[in-house]
Design an enzyme around this catalytic site. Structure first.
Site, PDB file in Angstrom:
ATOM      1  N   ASP A 190       0.828  -1.228   0.058  1.00 26.15           N
ATOM      2  CA  ASP A 190       0.013   0.077   0.073  1.00 26.15           C
ATOM      3  C   ASP A 190       0.791   1.350  -0.009  1.00 26.15           C
ATOM      4  OD1 ASP A 190      -2.756   0.936   0.598  1.00 26.15           O
ATOM      5  OD2 ASP A 190      -1.997   1.865   2.060  1.00 26.15           O
ATOM      6  N   GLU A 244       1.886  -0.564  -4.787  1.00 26.64           N
ATOM      7  CA  GLU A 244       0.934   0.378  -5.226  1.00 26.64           C
ATOM      8  C   GLU A 244       1.723   1.673  -5.364  1.00 26.64           C
ATOM      9  OE1 GLU A 244      -2.996   2.851  -3.928  1.00 26.64           O
ATOM     10  OE2 GLU A 244      -1.589   2.569  -2.601  1.00 26.64           O
TER      11      GLU A 244
END
Ligand code: GLC
Length: 502
Positions: A190, A244
């Site tokens: 993330d 990401e």
């Protein structure tokens, strides 16, 4: 050279809260995922990526982690997780989990200790703030009870870690080991371009994800991924990580995809491209020129579903384009990430009432931004309200589903050859066969205006983004098409896979 499993893998993103609810509390859970693994096997994907299921106060749907080594009771237990992994592996499906290293929850024991004045250097506390804004709107700083401010690039309940503190490195290596030891095949990282902030936290003139920004993409972050890669490589079974990484350029993205760093990064340029052959061609060329291993993604839990994004006033156009985009995506060299529900042709749910909305983006922007709930509406499995098979019996799901979900449900589409679900199944099955015989490289063919034709060995992919039918290139066979292909013509908003002549 042996080809690693992830190079051409099709990975299915499961937003756990919204996939399938086995416990009957209106929220999806790990047992629900486990029950649906045969559906995913039948769909034809290679791996699943589970969004965070860790203990969390849910200030951001679980991306605010209070304990990196557990399962929130809302989603089940560690035993449920182990059962899920065992069953997935038994079916030949790999399992990836989300790791959230940029920030924790404000309920994480480290942050609670920091508020008491212990170990404050694990986070970013300052006496005065700078001008940084939260990605979700509003200031990126919140005042602690003793007067200092802490930095949060997302919600106030998501304090950013201080990666200049070696303790944070040790902690995350240990968290990765915890899940690797439980058998996970990979991680989705993330906010992978976050983690480090420029020394001195200088003011910014622009808040966007720029390589040169003091907020994102500091060079020190690569040291973290080099350490993580060494750890991944120390385990058997080609364990991997996908970042990401939101960047302005594919060259910046490539910095993360290196032989001693991450195996993959999401390529958001592909989902940001408009419905245009020139835009598509540009992103494909730039991507293949920039990274050794490409990924392609059209939708995820943070963006407007692509059926709606590509749509015009006519919802049918959006669906036709979405199907054509899928064939194009699956024909490109590299791996593809699908988002739950796109195989049903789900649109963005744009008319959720304000009182139903849960995304912090909606609240932090004081309702000015709708937020991301519209792509997170629970999956319709059956034609029956109230939850269309998402929850048992008469339980209402955590976000309301529109009545149109009955027609889009798995039950309705299964066995209907014209349905989007059966189209996805065919496309994934054909891709599985084709991947064995096509090279990783791509060549462009001359394309009529509005269309894009490319070839990979025996395969030709043709997509028509224009308004008029175009003549297909020479071919021996139409392998698969996203819409009606007749008389050698490819209609507007349609793609086809062809077997090359000769
Ligand atoms: C990532 C997640 C998003 C989350 C944010 C903060 O962008 O995909 O859902 O809100 O990080 O963790």
């Amino acid at each position: 050279m042996d080809i690693p499993w992830w190079r051409d893998a099709v990975v299915y993103e499961i937003y756990v809260r919204s996939f399938a609810d086995a416990s009957g509390d209106g929220v999806g859970d790990l047992a629900g995922v486990r029950q649906r693994l045969p559906y995913l096997k039948r769909l034809g994907v290679d791996a699943v990526w589970l969004t965070p299921f860790y203990p969390s106060p849910m200030a951001d749907g679980g991306y605010d982690v209070a304990d990196y080594r557990g399962v929130d009771p809302l989603f089940g237990s560690l035993d449920d997780f182990d059962d899920l992994v065992a069953e997935a592996h038994g079916l030949g499906l790999r399992v990836m989990v989300d790791v959230v290293p940029n920030h924790s929850s404000d309920q994480h024991p480290w942050f609670q200790a920091a508020l008491r004045g212990e170990g404050r250097d694990r986070y970013i506390f300052r006496d005065t703030t700078n001008n940084w804004q939260s990605t979700f709107s509003g200031p990126a700083w919140t005042q602690a009870p003793d007067g200092q401010y802490y930095l949060h690039l997302f919600a106030p309940g998501q304090p950013d870690f201080n990666w200049r503190n070696p303790e944070v490195h040790e902690e995350f290596l240990d968290v990765l080991r915890f899940w690797l030891d439980r058998g996970v095949d990979g991680f989705r990282i993330d906010v992978a371009m976050g983690l480090y902030k420029a020394e001195g936290l200088p003011d910014v003139s622009d808040q966007s994800f720029k390589a040169a920004s003091p907020v994102w993409g500091q060079p020190e972050v690569h040291g973290v991924y080099r350490d993580w890669r060494r750890l991944l490589d120390s385990y058997p079974g080609e364990r991997m990580a996908v970042g990401e990484v939101w960047t302005d350029s594919l060259d910046d993205l490539a910095l993360y995809v290196r032989p001693d760093e991450l195996q993959q990064s999401f390529n958001f340029a592909w989902l940001q491209a408009p419905w245009s052959p020139t835009a598509f061609k540009q992103v494909i060329d730039d991507t293949l020129g920039a990274v050794p291993y490409a990924t392609w993604v059209l939708s995820n839990h943070d963006v407007v579903r692509h059926r709606t994004r590509y749509g015009t006033a006519d919802p049918g156009t959006g669906l036709a384009r979405a199907r054509a985009a899928l064939l194009t995506t699956l024909a490109l060299p590299g791996s593809a990430y699908l988002y739950q529900g796109e195989e049903l042709g789900l649109p963005e749910v744009t008319d959720l009432p304000a009182e139903a909305r849960q995304d912090p983006v909606f609240f932090q922007s004081e309702g000015k931004l709708p937020g991301r709930d519209g792509c997170r509406v629970p999956i319709p499995w059956t034609v029956d309200a109230p939850s269309y098979g998402f929850s048992p019996d008469s339980v209402e799901p955590w976000l309301p589903q529109p009545a149109s979900f009955a027609e889009l449900s798995v039950e309705k589409q299964e066995g209907d050859a014209d349905s989007t679900l059966e189209f996805y199944r065919r496309a994934l099955a054909r891709r599985r066969e084709l991947v064995e015989e096509i090279p990783y490289t791509l060549e462009w063919l001359d394309s009529p205006e509005g269309a894009l034709f490319f070839t990979r060995g025996p395969l030709i992919c043709a997509v028509n983004c224009g308004t008029h039918p175009v003549r297909l290139p020479d071919h021996d066979e139409v392998i698969l098409a996203s819409g009606p292909v007749k008389g050698g013509l490819l209609p507007a908003d349609t793609a086809a896979w062809l077997r090359r002549a000769g």
